[in-house]
Design an enzyme around this catalytic site. Structure first.
Site, short mmCIF file in Angstrom:
data_model
loop_
_atom_site.label_atom_id
_atom_site.label_comp_id
_atom_site.label_asym_id
_atom_site.label_seq_id
_atom_site.Cartn_x
_atom_site.Cartn_y
_atom_site.Cartn_z
N ASP A 19 0.84 -1.19 0.00
CA ASP A 19 0.00 0.00 0.00
C ASP A 19 0.88 1.25 0.00
O ASP A 19 1.85 1.34 0.75
CB ASP A 19 -0.88 -0.03 1.26
CG ASP A 19 -1.76 1.19 1.40
OD1 ASP A 19 -2.66 1.37 0.56
OD2 ASP A 19 -1.54 1.96 2.36
N GLU B 105 1.79 -0.41 -5.06
CA GLU B 105 0.88 0.68 -5.40
C GLU B 105 1.80 1.91 -5.50
O GLU B 105 2.17 2.49 -4.48
CB GLU B 105 -0.17 0.88 -4.32
CG GLU B 105 -1.17 1.96 -4.65
CD GLU B 105 -2.18 2.20 -3.53
OE1 GLU B 105 -3.36 2.44 -3.84
OE2 GLU B 105 -1.78 2.16 -2.34
#
Length: 690
Positions: free
Chosen positions: A347, A385
């Site tokens: 993330d 990401e």
């Protein structure tokens, strides 16, 4: 002759390695080790299961005997632990100072060990108490001591490894089965074991990897249903186990992983190594803040807002610090070695490139290099990401993890816009289908591979596929942010906003467009990923950011699988089609094996064009040839079939046709007798030739 145990230094003073609490069989004792560079006083507290307020053991560390470098350590015989089950620390140190004395010590706070393998929340657990001055004994989360003999039999667990057939399914552990329609027994719903119950469904669907939204222990009082507010980086989330006993927490997770592996499905974890649930200066002191704030977090230099907030959640883990890098790598190694996971999706991975002052190190950030240097992580899937919440956007070769896969937001945006009907996108769509070579170039210097592009149309972060064609405006009011939250989606409601009073014509149009989403996704070079429920038109009623919606908004409604069997059938067969044609997903770009066309021999690249066709030759992969026709206009269009004569091609897919004719078995597919194919409005057609 070995020294008597009582004379060994480690037996008397403890060892600085490994960090955390570990049972030492040779000493019949527990070793405790915790990093705190700036601490001046460290106390270990041990608690029985029956009393969370009064410790049965209180050990005061002596830096002359119980400290090595920045690690405080001790060893306590099991016989002296008075049947203790849980543990925590109280730590004191210097008062807050400037940036590099960014301290937040509070000796009254009971602190969780960052290396705890399981977390216990006492009955009186209270997040607010951790935000206020004063003691948190009795209301703070505690580490669970490893139980002697708490092992797990992995048997002959074999980790699957997929290549051209790699298809990722993003799921939320609780959301997958919490709805009563899931068919899972009520006492198992929302758990790791309930996920096991759904593995046969996932096998039938055809996916070959699951990407679990965060399963690290997160703050149960924070209101973050998604789990992107981690508390402990080594512990499974307690509420995802059917039994809170720490062996069960870990073993139920392991049972799930082993079951996935037995089914030939890889397990990837969506991990949050960029921030924690402790938030900013107004947030709770659970662990990292009170242990060594200036080590674990990036300081802003702003007295009013002292925590740098590149995560958008209040704080940023200081991964430029070598001890924080060690924490991250140790956590990864734990999940790989002890829990047998197959990879990680990071993330907000751009935070890994942030220096101590918040600037970007795009050339060689230490943590990327350290992860790449670990032999035990050499064959693990790494997916970034490649952006953060403060403007860093490093998609493609801008991200320094050269061999990592990356979430391709440009693919998502292009396909959403194209299916919505936006013009001028044919050139970009060609690039996205080809594997996004503009982002992942395969020149001699870069040598990227097309599979490094993780292609997706919808993820947890945004509208579902069904809602992308059912809402022109997001509907996030329930989240409490005045409908201002959530990402930008390029959606279109097909004439009716939402799911009420939907006519058969509108429903048919929506199904057609979702089939087109899946068709482009599965026909494109790269690694396809889609979110749970999109295969049967799951809706979140237009909510594009239900991070705090632990209710039917986010729980998967399995009734829709029955109602939309035609959609589910199409997706299953579309996945099977991709997996049966290895020429689609290759180790290298298609290069000369693809020929681009339009309705005639030349591609129409004009700003108004909505037509595209191509022929992918599969001989080099021992595959047949594919001819793909894309008509995104409002009228039927005749496409000349530019290769092969009449009768050379079989029609496998025509998304405009009604199920079961929209996708058929290749062995029974009809021959196309003409040199032209009349493609219906907003349709995708796929032909095959031996």
């Amino acid at each position: 002759m070995p020294e008597p145990m009582s004379r060994r230094w480690e037996s008397r003073e403890g060892s600085p390695y490994p960090l955390g609490a570990s049972y030492i069989e040779s000493d019949d004792a527990f070793n405790f080790a915790i990093y705190s560079k700036h601490a001046e006083r460290v106390t270990l507290l041990l608690f029985r299961e029956t009393d969370m307020t009064n410790p049965v053991v209180r050990f005061e560390f002596d830096y002359l005997h119980n400290k090595s470098g920045a690690v405080w350590h001790c060893r306590i015989p099991l016989a002296s632990m008075a049947e203790a089950r849980y543990y925590g620390y109280q730590i004191d140190g210097p008062a807050p100072g400037s940036t590099f004395q960014f301290h937040a010590f509070d000796h009254e706070k009971l602190l969780l060990d960052p290396y705890a393998r399981a977390v216990h929340f006492p009955e009186g657990f209270n997040r607010e108490a951790a935000r206020r001055p004063g003691s948190t004994v009795g209301v703070a989360p505690l580490g669970v001591l490893p139980v002697v003999g708490c092992g797990f039999d992995w048997g002959d667990d074999a980790r699957p490894r997929h290549e051209s057939d790699f298809v990722i399914y993003e799921l939320h552990v609780r959301g997958l089965t919490q709805h009563e329609s899931s068919g899972v027994a009520s006492e198992r719903r929302g758990t790791f074991l309930a996920v096991v119950d759904k593995i046969p469904y996932l096998q039938t669907l055809g996916v070959t990897a699951v990407q679990l939204m965060p399963v690290f222990q997160f703050d149960p009082d924070d209101g973050n249903y998604w789990g992107y507010m981690p508390l402990a980086l080594f512990a499974p989330h307690h509420a995802y186990a059917s039994n809170s006993h720490h062996c069960r927490q870990r073993d139920e997770f392991r049972t799930m992983v082993k079951a996935f592996h037995d089914a030939g499905i890889e397990v990837l974890l969506d991990v949050v190594y960029n921030h924690t649930c402790e938030g900013d200066h107004t947030g709770p002191i659970y662990s990292f803040k009170g242990i060594d704030n200036s080590t674990y977090y990036v300081a802003s230099g702003d007295h009013a807002n002292p925590y740098a907030n590149f995560s958008g959640t209040g704080n940023t883990l200081h991964t430029a610090n070598r001890n924080v890098r060690r924490l991250v790598v140790d956590s990864m190694r734990h999940w790989v070695d002890e829990m047998h996971v197959d990879g990680f999706r990071f993330d907000l991975a751009s935070i890994f490139t942030r220096n101590s002052d918040g600037s970007i190190n795009a050339s060689d950030p230490p943590i990327i290099g350290q992860i790449g240097a670990e032999d035990d992580l050499a064959n693990i899937r790494l997916i970034a990401e490649p952006w953060d919440a403060s403007g860093a956007f490093q998609l493609g070769r801008s991200f320094p993890g050269l061999q990592w896969r990356q979430w391709n937001a440009r693919f998502r945006e292009c396909v959403q816009k194209f299916i919505r009907g936006d013009r001028g996108l044919v050139p970009e769509l060609m690039t996205r289908i080809y594997g996004s070579c503009d982002l992942f170039p395969d020149d001699r210097m870069d040598a990227y591979r097309p599979f490094q592009s993780v292609n997706y149309v919808a993820s947890h972060d945004g509208l579902t596929m069904a809602d992308l064609v059912s809402y022109s405006q997001k509907n996030n009011w329930a989240n409490g942010h005045q409908n201002t939250d959530g990402p930008v989606d390029y959606s279109f409601n097909c004439g009716v906003e939402g799911w009420f009073a939907v006519t058969e014509d509108v429903l048919a149009e929506r199904k057609l467009r979702v089939k087109n989403f899946f068709a482009i996704l599965m026909l494109s070079a790269g690694t396809p990923m889609f979110r749970m429920g999109d295969e049967f038109l799951n809706t979140q009623q237009g909510n594009s950011n239900p991070y705090n919606q632990d209710n039917e908004t986010s729980w998967l409604d399995w009734n829709l699988a029955e109602q939309n069997q035609d959609m589910l059938r199409f997706v299953r067969m579309m996945i099977a089609f991709r997996k049966s044609h290895p020429s689609i997903c290759r180790s290298r770009f298609w290069r000369d094996d693809i020929k681009w066309y339009g309705t005639d021999h030349l591609v129409d690249l004009s700003p108004e064009s909505q037509h595209l066709a191509y022929c992918l030759h599969g001989g080099i992969e021992n595959d047949c040839d594919l001819y793909v026709i894309i008509n995104n206009s409002d009228q039927s269009s005749a496409f000349g079939i530019q290769e092969g004569g009449p009768g050379a091609w079989r029609r496998i897919i025509d998304t405009a046709r009604i199920s079961p004719l929209d996708i058929v078995d290749e062995a029974t597919a009809e021959l196309v007798a003409d040199r032209f194919y009349l493609a219906s409005p907003h349709s995708i057609v796929v032909l095959t030739r031996e």
